[in-house]
Enzyme design. Structure first.
Site, PDB file in Angstrom:
ATOM      1  N   GLU A   1      -4.805  -9.524   3.215  1.00 21.57           N
ATOM      2  CA  GLU A   1      -5.619  -8.811   4.360  1.00 21.57           C
ATOM      3  C   GLU A   1      -6.719  -9.826   4.554  1.00 21.57           C
ATOM      4  OE1 GLU A   1      -3.711  -6.877   2.561  1.00 21.57           O
ATOM      5  OE2 GLU A   1      -2.693  -5.530   4.036  1.00 21.57           O
TER       6      GLU A   1
ATOM      7  N   GLU B   1       0.912  -1.197   0.032  1.00 17.55           N
ATOM      8  CA  GLU B   1      -0.008   0.043  -0.011  1.00 17.55           C
ATOM      9  C   GLU B   1       0.945   1.539  -0.190  1.00 17.55           C
ATOM     10  OE1 GLU B   1      -2.474  -1.527   3.331  1.00 17.55           O
ATOM     11  OE2 GLU B   1      -3.871  -0.452   2.380  1.00 17.55           O
TER      12      GLU B   1
END
Ligand code: NAI
Length: 717
Positions: A139, A119
């Site tokens: 995730e 990210e």
């Protein structure tokens, strides 16, 4: 700074090297992000700095993602949705500062880049990746979504169609594929990533993200009118609802975050993502998955139950007795780990048939390109089929996997013992027979242990390590070393009929048999199980195990001292009717609760309704789910109280990895914690009143309920 090293060179390039001390990987704890934030501040404020390179000082790893331990403990200390949302917003604001501060940022990913690391890279204006590295956003596999802009930036960088599979499966992408899909700008050898990033900065770098330029369009389009909207979102929602049965909130939250967030500006999109992140973060499913599938599994893999004073051992040659379904699988996984295998059976044809399993698997892998012909040949050359016990003479370890019959097991154990070196460890793969009794056939009971693999042995991740009464610490250490050598996850349990997994699993099958007998529709039983998250319905599983074998196991367990109860008698009665009266012993016997037509899909045996007439009023589906989940959870609590398993983590891992207990619960003990002790106990009392004493909560559970003490709470606070 403790975790990041900052240096500015003569060209005004700030090099930020992440190097979290004392860890093999860069795990992104909150303090690492704070240091990154400070570095962004410095780049923004210091006029001498012309551009920034983010990289890692650890070879082969850029970052391994967020610190999951911190996340689990924050849940247990009472994280709310708003607090979860605030964590995500904090990170998003930082990433936004990075990409809008006016200075160009290049991310030099020198190795594995996961989660928050990817990210961060996506917020940088330029990304270069090592050619042997993998990147991913895992995730979803722990019940979360990437909350530092991952759902928004990935969709904007590669387009929604390519972003969704990565976000929804958590699968890692190879460097070459990352380049092809436009996720990175360049791929070079790891030693050159920083130089490549520097070259970009020294050229004509842009410090503006495409989505901050007026008129920006997401590649492939966004929103309900985009050409792929139906496939991605309408069909996608249905597909996910079916595969998760809505037990796992993360995939749908990811889909919503991408759908809503890509129709608005990045700033609004990030707020939408944070809202969904907060919801997931405060949901017990994420906590349960993180604790069991990540923390407990990681700890078990590191052999935390291994007596540390004993020196590490390695198995060079393993002897496997019985080349049937289990023996063949264990031979395969051992050979794949580089261990020589002597595969012994009663006839050479049977021994060779066991090896044939590996031959066929190897062929398939070679055709698919996931195994080279050389490696395949080397693997197969390690498996030596035989009938001659003399070939076991130099084995370090024996794994016995002959028929589940005491006399047969005793005979092969004695024959092997006669030729084995005094240093050899002897393990049995029995699924039900107490270890201490089987050890009587072995001259050195201290070197005798249970290694219970699951079927198919080469694919299932768990091994239940069972200690007999006389098993030594040395044997436990050696058995655990072997489990690690073949890359499986161990749990350690104490001897008792059915040990942990078989004992808990039998309650699942038995509860279904009892429901059938009461007149609950078989389709309702099977569908309720799937809705609860079990991979296969209990009647289908019963057919696989074989009804005849279940009768033998119950009789055996009763003979071994398991208390006789009214409900077990009722289970036996149904099983005997099925096998003796109707000739239906299960799948291998030609049919059981199901029919198995050669030219079509299996379906429930239509005559079941005649022999077990359905109730006029069927129970609510939730009641059926509860009976299947609670029976196993209660049996797990009994196992803990009786010392069959010693730690709730072992029960959780054993139930999720071994017997398909739904992972959204975190496991059969975590399930009790999630419901809360007082509610769980009250529900058990209600189920006991309605269906029988087997649901009566134990004294230990009642005590916990009074004190409101969870099984897991104290360890994580
Ligand atoms: P299987 O029936 O497929 O294989 C047993 C093998 O042992 C056969 O190849 C047979 O020829 C051989 N054998 C029998 N007597 C022998 C003797 N005297 N000398 C040499 N070989 C002999 O059975 P399966 O399913 O592989 O089970 C083996 C053991 O593993 C049993 O103890 C079972 O309880 C246990 N187990 C089975 C699981 C399953 O899902 N099938 C799961 C976990 C454990």
């Amino acid at each position: 700074m403790e975790n990041c090293k900052l240096t500015v060179d003569a060209d005004g390039i700030l090099l930020v090297e992440i190097d979290v001390p004392g860890q093999p990987m860069n795990v992104l704890a909150p303090e690492v992000f704070e240091e990154l934030s400070a570095a962004i501040g410095q780049a923004t404020d210091d006029a001498r700095i012309k551009g920034v390179i983010l990289t890692s000082a650890k070879p082969g790893v850029f970052t391994a993602g967020a610190d999951i331990k911190t996340m689990v403990s924050s849940f247990d200390t009472g994280m709310t949705e708003l607090q979860g949302m605030a964590i995500s917003q904090h990170l998003s604001r930082m990433m936004r500062r990075l990409e809008t501060c006016g200075k160009p940022f290049a991310c030099a990913m020198n190795g594995l880049t996961l989660g928050g690391g990817l990210e961060t890279a996506l917020a940088c204006h330029y990304r270069v990746l090592a050619d042997d590295a993998m990147v991913g956003l895992p995730e979803v596999t722990i019940g979360l979504l990437p909350g530092a802009g991952g759902t928004q930036r990935l969709s904007r960088v590669v387009g929604i169609e390519k972003a969704l599979p990565m976000l929804l499966t958590g699968q890692q992408v190879k460097a070459a594929d990352a380049l092809k899909m436009g996720l990175v700008h360049a791929v070079v050898p790891a030693s050159e990533v920083v130089a490549k990033a520097r070259a970009w900065l020294l050229g004509t770098p842009s410090a503006v993200q495409p989505w901050d330029v007026k008129g920006y369009q997401i590649p492939g389009g966004a929103g309900p009118c985009s050409p792929t909207a139906f496939r991605s979102f309408v069909a996608g929602t249905a597909r996910i609802a079916q595969s998760t049965q809505r037990n796992y909130p993360a995939p749908l939250a990811i889909l919503s975050s991408v759908y809503e967030g890509t129709q608005v500006t990045i700033d609004v999109g990030l707020r939408i993502e944070s809202k969904y992140f907060g919801k997931l973060f405060a949901d017990p499913v994420a906590r349960n998955m993180m604790r069991t599938l990540f923390i407990a599994k990681g700890a078990a893999g590191k052999l935390t139950r291994r007596p540390s004073e004993i020196e590490k051992s390695t198995v060079r040659k393993v002897g496997i007795l019985g080349a049937g379904m289990m023996g063949a699988g264990i031979a395969q996984l051992s050979a794949a780990a580089g261990i020589e295998v002597v595969l012994l059976d009663a006839s050479i044809e049977q021994a060779q048939r066991g090896k044939e399993y590996s031959v066929q698997l190897a062929e398939k892998l070679v055709t698919r390109g996931s195994l080279t012909p050389d490696k395949s040949q080397a693997l197969l050359a390690r498996i030596h089929p035989t009938v001659d016990y003399a070939n076991l003479a130099d084995c370090d370890l024996i794994i016995e996997a002959v028929f589940e019959d005491r006399a047969v097991k005793a005979e092969v154990t004695r024959k092997a013992a006669a030729v084995l070196p005094a240093s050899a460890l002897f393990a049995t793969n029995t699924s039900t027979l107490p270890i201490t009794g089987l050890a009587e056939a072995f001259p050195r009971p201290k070197d005798f242990i249970g290694l219970h693999f699951f079927s198919p042995a080469d694919k299932m991740p768990l091994v239940e390590v069972i200690l007999g009464k006389h098993t030594s610490k040395m044997s436990l250490a050696r058995a655990l070393d072997f489990v690690a050598q073949v890359r499986k996850t161990p749990i350690v349990v104490n001897d008792s009929p059915g040990f942990f997994t078989s004992r808990v699993f039998s309650t699942f099958i038995h509860e279904a048999v009892l429901m059938l007998r009461e007149g609950v529709a078989p389709a309702l039983i099977e569908n309720a199980a799937r809705q609860a998250g079990f991979p296969v319905g209990p009647l289908a599983v019963g057919d696989e195990v074989s009804l005849a074998l279940q009768i033998r196991i119950i009789e055996q367990n009763l003979a071994d001292g398991m208390p006789r109860t009214a409900h077990l008698d009722r289970v036996l009665e149904v099983l005997r009717r099925m096998v003796d009266n109707f000739g239906r012993s299960g799948r291998r016997g030609g049919g059981g609760y199901y029919e198995y037509p050669t030219d079509g899909k299996k379906h429930l045996w239509t005559e079941l309704q005649t022999h077990f007439p359905p109730l006029a009023v069927q129970p609510d589906v939730q009641e059926v789910k509860d009976r299947l989940l609670y029976s196993q959870a209660l049996e797990s609590a009994r196992c803990l109280e009786q010392g069959v398993v010693e730690h709730p983590q072992d029960a959780d891992l054993g139930s999720v990895l071994g017997i398909g207990f739904p992972s959204w619960t975190g496991g059969s003990v975590s399930f009790i914690d999630t419901i809360g002790l007082p509610v769980f106990v009250a529900n058990c009392e209600r189920l006991a009143a309605a269906h029988g004493e087997r649901f009566r909560p134990t004294a230990g559970l009642k005590r916990r309920a009074e004190l409101n003490h969870r099984f897991h709470a104290t360890e994580n606070l």
